[in-house]
Write a protein that holds these residues in place. Structure first.
Motif, mmCIF file in Angstrom:
data_model
loop_
_atom_site.group_PDB
_atom_site.id
_atom_site.type_symbol
_atom_site.label_atom_id
_atom_site.label_comp_id
_atom_site.label_asym_id
_atom_site.label_seq_id
_atom_site.Cartn_x
_atom_site.Cartn_y
_atom_site.Cartn_z
ATOM 1 N N THR A 1 0.821 -1.211 0.000
ATOM 2 C CA THR A 1 0.000 0.000 0.000
ATOM 3 C C THR A 1 0.858 1.265 0.000
ATOM 4 O OG1 THR A 1 -1.721 -1.176 1.193
ATOM 5 C CG2 THR A 1 -1.852 1.222 1.207
ATOM 6 N N GLN A 2 1.887 1.304 0.830
ATOM 7 C CA GLN A 2 2.719 2.507 0.919
ATOM 8 C C GLN A 2 3.431 2.819 -0.395
ATOM 9 O OE1 GLN A 2 2.901 4.864 3.291
ATOM 10 N NE2 GLN A 2 1.208 3.748 4.211
ATOM 11 N N TYR A 3 3.815 1.784 -1.133
ATOM 12 C CA TYR A 3 4.449 2.005 -2.437
ATOM 13 C C TYR A 3 3.483 2.706 -3.379
ATOM 14 C CZ TYR A 3 6.617 1.228 -6.934
ATOM 15 O OH TYR A 3 7.165 1.421 -8.178
ATOM 16 N N PHE A 4 2.257 2.211 -3.428
ATOM 17 C CA PHE A 4 1.272 2.804 -4.331
ATOM 18 C C PHE A 4 0.822 4.177 -3.845
ATOM 19 C CE2 PHE A 4 0.989 -1.747 -5.287
ATOM 20 C CZ PHE A 4 1.324 -1.682 -6.628
ATOM 21 N N PHE A 5 0.765 4.383 -2.549
ATOM 22 C CA PHE A 5 0.434 5.700 -2.015
ATOM 23 C C PHE A 5 1.514 6.705 -2.410
ATOM 24 C CE2 PHE A 5 0.613 8.998 1.233
ATOM 25 C CZ PHE A 5 -0.673 9.501 1.133
ATOM 26 N N ALA A 6 2.789 6.310 -2.281
ATOM 27 C CA ALA A 6 3.891 7.195 -2.669
ATOM 28 C C ALA A 6 3.821 7.522 -4.157
ATOM 29 C CB ALA A 6 5.234 6.568 -2.319
ATOM 30 N N ALA A 7 3.471 6.540 -4.975
ATOM 31 C CA ALA A 7 3.332 6.780 -6.419
ATOM 32 C C ALA A 7 2.184 7.739 -6.692
ATOM 33 C CB ALA A 7 3.109 5.467 -7.160
ATOM 34 N N LYS A 8 1.102 7.636 -5.926
ATOM 35 C CA LYS A 8 -0.025 8.559 -6.088
ATOM 36 C C LYS A 8 0.411 9.974 -5.734
ATOM 37 C CE LYS A 8 -4.729 9.465 -4.626
ATOM 38 N NZ LYS A 8 -5.848 9.058 -3.784
ATOM 39 N N VAL A 9 1.118 10.122 -4.625
ATOM 40 C CA VAL A 9 1.592 11.441 -4.191
ATOM 41 C C VAL A 9 2.536 12.036 -5.232
ATOM 42 C CG1 VAL A 9 3.009 12.627 -2.448
ATOM 43 C CG2 VAL A 9 1.253 11.003 -1.731
ATOM 44 N N ASP A 10 3.412 11.197 -5.807
ATOM 45 C CA ASP A 10 4.370 11.654 -6.818
ATOM 46 C C ASP A 10 3.715 11.932 -8.166
ATOM 47 O OD1 ASP A 10 6.393 11.356 -4.988
ATOM 48 O OD2 ASP A 10 7.123 9.468 -5.815
ATOM 49 N N GLY A 11 2.477 11.516 -8.328
ATOM 50 C CA GLY A 11 1.795 11.696 -9.601
ATOM 51 C C GLY A 11 2.157 10.657 -10.634
ATOM 52 N N THR A 12 2.727 9.525 -10.195
ATOM 53 C CA THR A 12 3.172 8.493 -11.140
ATOM 54 C C THR A 12 2.344 7.213 -11.054
ATOM 55 O OG1 THR A 12 4.798 7.667 -9.539
ATOM 56 C CG2 THR A 12 5.561 9.342 -11.106
ATOM 57 N N LEU A 13 1.256 7.234 -10.312
ATOM 58 C CA LEU A 13 0.480 6.010 -10.098
ATOM 59 C C LEU A 13 0.000 5.386 -11.398
ATOM 60 C CD1 LEU A 13 -0.675 3.979 -8.130
ATOM 61 C CD2 LEU A 13 -2.683 5.439 -7.885
ATOM 62 N N ALA A 14 -0.537 6.179 -12.312
ATOM 63 C CA ALA A 14 -1.042 5.620 -13.570
ATOM 64 C C ALA A 14 0.084 4.944 -14.355
ATOM 65 C CB ALA A 14 -1.698 6.714 -14.408
ATOM 66 N N THR A 15 1.253 5.562 -14.369
ATOM 67 C CA THR A 15 2.394 4.981 -15.075
ATOM 68 C C THR A 15 2.839 3.690 -14.408
ATOM 69 O OG1 THR A 15 3.121 7.165 -15.775
ATOM 70 C CG2 THR A 15 4.770 5.413 -15.826
ATOM 71 N N VAL A 16 2.930 3.711 -13.080
ATOM 72 C CA VAL A 16 3.335 2.520 -12.325
ATOM 73 C C VAL A 16 2.388 1.362 -12.613
ATOM 74 C CG1 VAL A 16 3.457 1.557 -9.994
ATOM 75 C CG2 VAL A 16 4.561 3.736 -10.495
ATOM 76 N N LEU A 17 1.093 1.621 -12.549
ATOM 77 C CA LEU A 17 0.112 0.559 -12.792
ATOM 78 C C LEU A 17 0.180 0.051 -14.224
ATOM 79 C CD1 LEU A 17 -2.933 1.923 -10.767
ATOM 80 C CD2 LEU A 17 -1.394 0.040 -10.149
ATOM 81 N N ALA A 18 0.380 0.943 -15.186
ATOM 82 C CA ALA A 18 0.493 0.527 -16.587
ATOM 83 C C ALA A 18 1.731 -0.345 -16.801
ATOM 84 C CB ALA A 18 0.548 1.748 -17.500
ATOM 85 N N GLU A 19 2.851 0.029 -16.175
ATOM 86 C CA GLU A 19 4.079 -0.764 -16.309
ATOM 87 C C GLU A 19 3.925 -2.134 -15.654
ATOM 88 O OE1 GLU A 19 7.068 1.797 -14.652
ATOM 89 O OE2 GLU A 19 7.232 2.979 -16.496
ATOM 90 N N LEU A 20 3.270 -2.177 -14.494
ATOM 91 C CA LEU A 20 3.041 -3.468 -13.836
ATOM 92 C C LEU A 20 2.112 -4.344 -14.665
ATOM 93 C CD1 LEU A 20 2.737 -2.296 -10.141
ATOM 94 C CD2 LEU A 20 4.490 -3.823 -11.072
ATOM 95 N N ASP A 21 1.077 -3.758 -15.214
ATOM 96 C CA ASP A 21 0.145 -4.511 -16.047
ATOM 97 C C ASP A 21 0.859 -5.059 -17.288
ATOM 98 O OD1 ASP A 21 -2.486 -5.484 -16.755
ATOM 99 O OD2 ASP A 21 -2.562 -3.863 -18.239
ATOM 100 N N ALA A 22 1.715 -4.246 -17.882
ATOM 101 C CA ALA A 22 2.427 -4.653 -19.102
ATOM 102 C C ALA A 22 3.341 -5.856 -18.863
ATOM 103 C CB ALA A 22 3.231 -3.480 -19.656
ATOM 104 N N CYS A 23 3.889 -5.964 -17.647
ATOM 105 C CA CYS A 23 4.810 -7.081 -17.370
ATOM 106 C C CYS A 23 4.119 -8.221 -16.628
ATOM 107 C CB CYS A 23 6.030 -6.602 -16.594
ATOM 108 S SG CYS A 23 5.749 -6.167 -14.868
#
Length: 66
Positions: free
Chosen positions: A18-40
């Motif tokens: 949860t904290q990893y995804f929360f940090a990505a949300k705060v950084d504004g990179t959540l959509a990118t992170v989720l897309a990269e995880l989905d792609a792999c």
């Protein structure tokens, strides 16, 4: 709950990502992170490794090296 293991399966961990995804949300990179995880397929790639490296269990191990 997330799980991770080393390539040789010698180490397995379960952790709350949860904290990893929360940090990505705060950084504004959540959509990118989720897309990269989905792609792999959520594993076996740098995007998945980044989540695993955020695990408190691994962070604690890194601090033991200092």
């Amino acid at each position: 709950m997330a799980t991770a293991h080393t390539d040789d399966h010698a180490v397995h961990i379960s952790f709350d990502a949860t904290q990893y995804f929360f940090a990505a949300k705060v950084d504004g990179t959540l959509a990118t992170v989720l897309a990269e995880l989905d792609a792999c397929g959520f594993g076996g790639d740098e995007a998945a490794d980044a989540v695993a490296r955020y695990a408190p269990e691994l962070t604690d191990l890194d601090s033991d090296k200092e």
